[in-house]
Design a protein around this motif. Structure first.
Motif, mmCIF file in Angstrom:
data_model
loop_
_atom_site.group_PDB
_atom_site.id
_atom_site.type_symbol
_atom_site.label_atom_id
_atom_site.label_comp_id
_atom_site.label_asym_id
_atom_site.label_seq_id
_atom_site.Cartn_x
_atom_site.Cartn_y
_atom_site.Cartn_z
ATOM 1 N N GLY A 247 0.816 -1.203 0.000
ATOM 2 C CA GLY A 247 0.000 0.000 0.000
ATOM 3 C C GLY A 247 0.848 1.250 0.000
ATOM 4 N N ALA A 248 1.941 1.236 0.759
ATOM 5 C CA ALA A 248 2.846 2.386 0.796
ATOM 6 C C ALA A 248 3.496 2.605 -0.568
ATOM 7 N N ALA A 249 3.862 1.514 -1.255
ATOM 8 C CA ALA A 249 4.465 1.642 -2.588
ATOM 9 C C ALA A 249 3.468 2.247 -3.572
ATOM 10 N N GLY A 250 2.201 1.802 -3.496
ATOM 11 C CA GLY A 250 1.178 2.368 -4.359
ATOM 12 C C GLY A 250 0.926 3.838 -4.063
ATOM 13 N N LEU A 251 0.869 4.177 -2.772
ATOM 14 C CA LEU A 251 0.648 5.568 -2.378
ATOM 15 C C LEU A 251 1.838 6.438 -2.767
ATOM 16 N N HIS A 252 3.036 5.875 -2.721
ATOM 17 C CA HIS A 252 4.242 6.604 -3.119
ATOM 18 C C HIS A 252 4.146 7.037 -4.579
ATOM 19 N N ILE A 253 3.666 6.139 -5.432
ATOM 20 C CA ILE A 253 3.481 6.484 -6.844
ATOM 21 C C ILE A 253 2.377 7.522 -6.987
ATOM 22 N N GLY A 254 1.276 7.310 -6.273
ATOM 23 C CA GLY A 254 0.167 8.255 -6.348
ATOM 24 C C GLY A 254 0.574 9.647 -5.913
ATOM 25 N N ARG A 255 1.380 9.734 -4.878
ATOM 26 C CA ARG A 255 1.824 11.043 -4.399
ATOM 27 C C ARG A 255 2.732 11.714 -5.426
ATOM 28 N N ALA A 256 3.581 10.915 -6.090
ATOM 29 C CA ALA A 256 4.470 11.485 -7.110
ATOM 30 C C ALA A 256 3.666 12.005 -8.298
ATOM 31 N N VAL A 257 2.603 11.279 -8.659
ATOM 32 C CA VAL A 257 1.761 11.723 -9.775
ATOM 33 C C VAL A 257 1.011 13.007 -9.403
ATOM 34 N N ALA A 258 0.501 13.060 -8.172
ATOM 35 C CA ALA A 258 -0.284 14.226 -7.743
ATOM 36 C C ALA A 258 0.593 15.442 -7.459
ATOM 37 N N PHE A 259 1.795 15.200 -6.910
ATOM 38 C CA PHE A 259 2.679 16.308 -6.524
ATOM 39 C C PHE A 259 4.084 16.054 -7.074
ATOM 40 N N PRO A 260 4.291 16.264 -8.375
ATOM 41 C CA PRO A 260 5.590 15.952 -8.991
ATOM 42 C C PRO A 260 6.707 16.919 -8.627
ATOM 43 N N GLY A 261 6.371 18.063 -8.002
ATOM 44 C CA GLY A 261 7.398 19.046 -7.679
ATOM 45 C C GLY A 261 7.903 19.751 -8.923
ATOM 46 N N ASP A 262 9.220 19.941 -8.999
ATOM 47 C CA ASP A 262 9.784 20.666 -10.140
ATOM 48 C C ASP A 262 10.109 19.747 -11.313
ATOM 49 N N ARG A 263 9.778 18.462 -11.180
ATOM 50 C CA ARG A 263 9.975 17.520 -12.284
ATOM 51 C C ARG A 263 8.691 17.400 -13.090
ATOM 52 N N SER A 264 8.793 16.785 -14.266
ATOM 53 C CA SER A 264 7.583 16.489 -15.018
ATOM 54 C C SER A 264 6.823 15.373 -14.302
ATOM 55 N N ARG A 265 5.532 15.310 -14.516
ATOM 56 C CA ARG A 265 4.724 14.275 -13.864
ATOM 57 C C ARG A 265 5.196 12.876 -14.257
ATOM 58 N N LEU A 266 5.577 12.727 -15.525
ATOM 59 C CA LEU A 266 6.034 11.430 -16.016
ATOM 60 C C LEU A 266 7.349 11.027 -15.356
ATOM 61 N N ALA A 267 8.274 11.987 -15.233
ATOM 62 C CA ALA A 267 9.564 11.692 -14.614
ATOM 63 C C ALA A 267 9.400 11.336 -13.142
ATOM 64 N N ALA A 268 8.553 12.080 -12.447
ATOM 65 C CA ALA A 268 8.314 11.803 -11.027
ATOM 66 C C ALA A 268 7.678 10.435 -10.833
ATOM 67 N N ALA A 269 6.697 10.111 -11.689
ATOM 68 C CA ALA A 269 6.034 8.813 -11.593
ATOM 69 C C ALA A 269 7.000 7.684 -11.921
ATOM 70 N N GLY A 270 7.881 7.905 -12.900
ATOM 71 C CA GLY A 270 8.848 6.880 -13.261
ATOM 72 C C GLY A 270 9.815 6.570 -12.140
ATOM 73 N N GLU A 271 10.323 7.614 -11.494
ATOM 74 C CA GLU A 271 11.242 7.414 -10.379
ATOM 75 C C GLU A 271 10.547 6.697 -9.219
ATOM 76 N N ALA A 272 9.333 7.144 -8.892
ATOM 77 C CA ALA A 272 8.585 6.493 -7.806
ATOM 78 C C ALA A 272 8.238 5.058 -8.167
ATOM 79 N N GLY A 273 7.939 4.814 -9.443
ATOM 80 C CA GLY A 273 7.606 3.468 -9.881
ATOM 81 C C GLY A 273 8.773 2.513 -9.756
ATOM 82 N N ARG A 274 9.968 2.986 -10.086
ATOM 83 C CA ARG A 274 11.152 2.119 -9.953
ATOM 84 C C ARG A 274 11.408 1.779 -8.483
#
Length: 331
Positions: A247-274
């Motif tokens: 659940g934490a791993a799934g939420l980690h990806i969800g948080r990166a998608v919702a709040f990517p920061g100064d990165r692109s949403r795709l880049a943030a999601a990719g890093e969190a996904g790995r």
């Protein structure tokens, strides 16, 4: 035709020395060791690779000799895997996963782990008090095949037999197998659906907590809360921990998608996904361990004290492992 032949010959003559040098380097690395290359060779290898890629691109665009294109494709592929492919053996990668990759990825997700754990416990308490207040909720929360007669109307003897009786095909064995399968599915889905801003992940964790709370209401109301906890936690200390990590791993990806920061949403999601994928590989291992504990220890050990001792030991092992293994020491 003669002009084409001349063009191919000239093209080859201008570049073939580089190709042969690159091929000789690759042969040396593959057959012996990268250490056999000189310092000059190590500096030249990337340049020769880029030069070969450039030649391959020109050969394709101008439709030069097919055999030359095939040769350059093969040479480029070999060079790519030498330069960018995995250089470590399987066993070294496996050791690195356990010694560094997995625990480091888990520590990175401590905020998400705390959120998921709080949600799981909170929803469990909600399910417990809801069913105690109105036993009719039990049937709405727990599927009939999972309850298998273990509900608010079950007798003390029936519930006690579930906890301490010998396994059989109509009782504890089916119940335990169904419960393990259910929790495994929840773990996988909680991670896989994290990309949707983590909302389905939170729902799955909450629903699983409510379900567990409903079961607790059935057993506690018959004075069997301690026994049920021992029966559950002999493998649940590992299995429920795996669900929380998933659940934490799934939420980690969800948080990166919702709040990517100064990165692109795709880049943030990719890093969190790995990072999440590393955790999920470990979750699968934890579920396998839980399956072994469920299949053997829980069926053979019926004393509450022994069950609690095993559960506490397993939980302590996981906590110490994730907290300490792979931390870099300074000084």
């Amino acid at each position: 035709m003669s002009n084409t032949v001349f063009g191919v010959s000239q093209f080859r003559a201008e570049r073939e020395a580089d190709w042969q040098r690159l091929e000789a380097m690759l042969d040396l690395i593959e057959k012996k060791s990268p250490r056999r290359l000189s310092s000059e060779d190590l500096f030249e290898l990337p340049r020769l690779y880029r030069s070969t890629l450039s030649a391959l691109s020109i050969a394709r665009e101008t439709s030069l000799d097919g055999s030359m294109i095939a040769y350059l494709e093969s040479l480029s592929t070999r060079a790519y895997f030498i330069l960018y492919g995995c250089r470590d053996s399987f066993w070294k990668q496996l050791g690195g996963f356990f010694a560094q990759g997995w625990p480091a990825a888990v520590r990175w997700m401590v905020p998400e782990i705390l959120i998921i754990a709080a949600l799981f416990i909170g929803s469990g308490l909600a399910g417990y008090f809801l069913v105690l207040a109105d036993p009719g909720w039990f049937g709405a929360i727990v599927p009939g095949e999972l309850a298998s007669g273990r509900n608010m109307q079950a007798s003390v003897e029936t519930l006690r037999e579930s906890i301490y009786g010998a396994p059989d095909h109509d009782g504890l064995e089916i119940f335990a197998t169904f419960l393990f399968t259910h929790n495994s599915q929840v773990s996988i889905m909680a991670f896989a659906l994290g990309f949707a801003f983590g909302i389905p992940t939170l729902f799955l964790i909450a629903s699983n907590g409510v379900l567990l709370g409903a079961f607790y209401a059935a057993f506690v109301s018959k004075g069997l809360g301690v026994g049920f906890t021992g029966w559950l936690m002999i493998h649940g200390s590992t299995e429920l921990s795996a669900i929380i990590l998933a659940g934490a791993a799934g939420l980690h990806i969800g948080r990166a998608v919702a709040f990517p920061g100064d990165r692109s949403r795709l880049a943030a999601a990719g890093e969190a996904g790995r990072r999440g994928a590393l955790v999920m590989i470990g979750v699968v291992i934890m579920l396998l361990v839980a399956g072994l504990l469920e299949g053997f220890a829980r069926q053979l050990i019926t004393a509450d004290a022994a069950r609690f001792a095993i559960a506490a030991t397993m939980f302590a092992i996981w906590v110490v492992y994730f907290a300490l293994v792979g931390r870099r020491r300074h000084g």
